[in-house]
Design an enzyme around this catalytic site. Structure first.
Site, PDB file in Angstrom:
ATOM      1  N   GLY A   1       5.648   3.399   0.442  1.00 29.77           N
ATOM      2  CA  GLY A   1       6.376   4.300  -0.451  1.00 29.77           C
ATOM      3  C   GLY A   1       5.706   4.349  -1.796  1.00 29.77           C
TER       4      GLY A   1
ATOM      5  CB  SER B   1      -0.891   0.005   1.234  1.00 23.61           C
ATOM      6  OG  SER B   1      -0.108   0.286   2.378  1.00 23.61           O
ATOM      7  CE  LYS B   2      -1.917   7.220  -2.105  1.00 24.98           C
ATOM      8  NZ  LYS B   2      -3.083   8.031  -1.832  1.00 24.98           N
ATOM      9  NE  ARG B   3       0.796   0.479   6.187  1.00 31.78           N
ATOM     10  CZ  ARG B   3       1.574  -0.572   6.359  1.00 31.78           C
ATOM     11  NH1 ARG B   3       2.744  -0.441   6.948  1.00 31.78           N
ATOM     12  NH2 ARG B   3       1.202  -1.766   5.949  1.00 31.78           N
TER      13      ARG B   3
END
Ligand code: GLU
Length: 467
Positions: free
Chosen positions: A242, A238-240
């Site tokens: 990067g 996920s976006k987490r």
């Protein structure tokens, strides 16, 4: 029969790494079999779909070079067709109107949860439709009650689901708009898709889709459900973690070929080979070689692959992509300095990304602001202005601006002044590049050219004197 695959993103965000991997595998399966590849934009969720995201998906596909033979087909332009099929299912008695209210359904769910049963529609309107005035009904598919659905998944193997596990799913909402499972089925049927390659988050939908296809008398496609991609920490990517948008990888200096090569290895392998040309990928790819287990994203490895591609691709190709990064930095490469191809040859060993390469090459095109503090302190000492002045006098005299000749001057000067080479070459390097690192001095000076070199040496002399 020839193979036809599709990539069917919902335009509710950018093209992310997982989507790109799905697109790649679907594309490869088509190419490998001399088949067709379709891009279908599943934009029926009007609230969540945006034009921006459609554009981002198209841009990502183009950047990766995943060309499609058909499309983009937009589902929003096919509403009439979906209506027609919904009507056909109603006429065949394979679908029915359902007037159950949200409240009723909520109560039902609560009861089922309390009884530790799987929440599912109880089929009330299936047997007896009670028309309610002023209520717009939904339409449900009449799922078969008996038998089992057998799915021979190219990746997961045989999956069997008993029909009694499946309830009657909604195919049209109360406003008449078709739902995901209906539109996918109609499109896969109409487009004559032979192989559905998609993420395994859809595997639960597949038996339902198969039942609808059967009700419509359509040929069933083969299915291949791809395992998830995890972040390096084992959680779903996920976006987490990067960068997840494909275009962000462009921004961070990755070559599309490198990203594709990285993506093909996410869940697929061919012996222990790591690097594949596009043609090799097409030749060697087999859906049956896709791993069942999820694969983890590894940025270190992507970086390694990118460096391999930067070093080993045709410099012209790398230069084409580098040019974009230079433009982002307001460098007009055509008029301000050396050919980018030469920059690529000079910098590729030391550049893991095109951003590294661009940042480390700016001084070839425009003057830098001040010297790197460490390099300044270490190399611009009292007396180094005299060394630079000595070099400047000689450089001004050379007839032809040639790297080897300039390098020989540096060597001879060090010898004559009885200095270590570094005491001559390093101040010179800092003077012309602003920092303590650059390609070899002959290459640096040759690329920089006479005018910039002489001007910068003079500026460094003035600067050292003023200290
Ligand atoms: N539109 C779906 C998604 O983006 C994919 C549907 C499919 O591949 O069948 O998740």
């Amino acid at each position: 029969m020839s193979i036809k695959t599709r990539f069917a993103p919902s335009p509710t965000g950018y093209l992310h790494v997982g989507g790109a991997r799905t697109a790649l595998f679907s594309w490869l399966h088509a190419k490998k079999n001399n088949g067709q590849f379709v891009l279908r934009i599943e934009d029926t969720d009007l609230e969540r779909s945006t034009q921006e995201s459609v554009d981002a998906i198209l841009e990502g596909m183009e950047w990766l070079g995943l060309e499609y033979d058909e499309g983009p087909v937009y589902q929003t332009q096919r509403f009439d067709r979906y209506k027609e099929i919904i009507q056909q299912l109603l006429d065949q008695n394979d679908a029915y109107y359902c007037y159950c209210s949200k409240e009723e359904l909520d109560n039902l769910r609560e009861q089922q949860m309390a009884n530790k049963e799987k929440p599912r529609y109880n089929g009330k309107c299936r047997h007896h439709v009670e028309v309610k005035e002023g209520v717009n009904p939904v339409i449900r598919f009449r799922n078969p009650e008996d038998g089992i659905v057998v799915l021979n998944d190219a990746v997961k193997g045989e999956i069997k689901i008993a029909n009694k596990e499946l309830d009657d799913l909604i195919i049209a909402r109360s406003d008449g708009s078709p739902t995901y499972n209906l539109t996918v089925v109609v499109d896969d049927m109409d487009m004559e898709i032979t192989d559905v390659v998609r993420g395994d988050d859809h595997v639960n939908n597949t038996p339902r889709q198969i039942n609808i296809l059967k009700a419509l008398g359509a040929d069933l496609p083969r299915y291949a459900h791809l395992p998830m991609i995890l972040g390096d920490d084992g959680a779903r990517l996920s976006k987490r973690h990067g960068a997840v948008s494909v275009m962000q990888y462009r921004d961070e200096g990755y070559l599309p070929e490198a990203l594709l090569n990285y993506l093909v290895r996410l869940g697929w392998s061919h012996g222990d080979q790591e690097l594949f040309t596009r043609d090799e990928m097409i030749q060697l790819f087999e859906l049956s070689d896709v791993n069942v287990a999820a694969s983890a994203f590894n940025t270190e490895k992507l970086l390694w692959i990118n460096h391999q591609y930067i070093m080993n691709s045709e410099p012209e190709l790398v230069a084409k992509h580098l040019s974009w990064h230079m433009q982002q930095r307001d460098i007009d490469v055509d008029s301000e300095g050396p050919e980018l191809v030469e920059i690529v040859k000079a910098q590729r060993e030391r550049s893991k990304t095109l951003v590294d390469m661009a940042e480390a090459s700016l001084y070839f095109y425009k003057d830098f602001d001040g010297y790197d503090a460490k390099a300044d302190k270490k190399n611009f000492k009292a007396g180094s202005d005299d060394v630079l002045a000595d070099l400047l006098a000689q450089f001004s005299q050379v007839a032809e601006w040639d790297g080897t000749a300039l390098h020989n001057i540096v060597l001879a000067t060090a010898e004559r002044l009885e200095l270590k080479l570094g005491k001559v070459a390093q101040p010179l390097r800092v003077a012309v590049s602003g920092a303590g690192m650059s390609p070899s001095i002959d290459v640096t000076l040759a690329l920089l050219g006479r005018e910039k070199t002489l001007k910068r040496i003079q500026a460094a002399i003035d600067y050292i004197k003023s200290k």
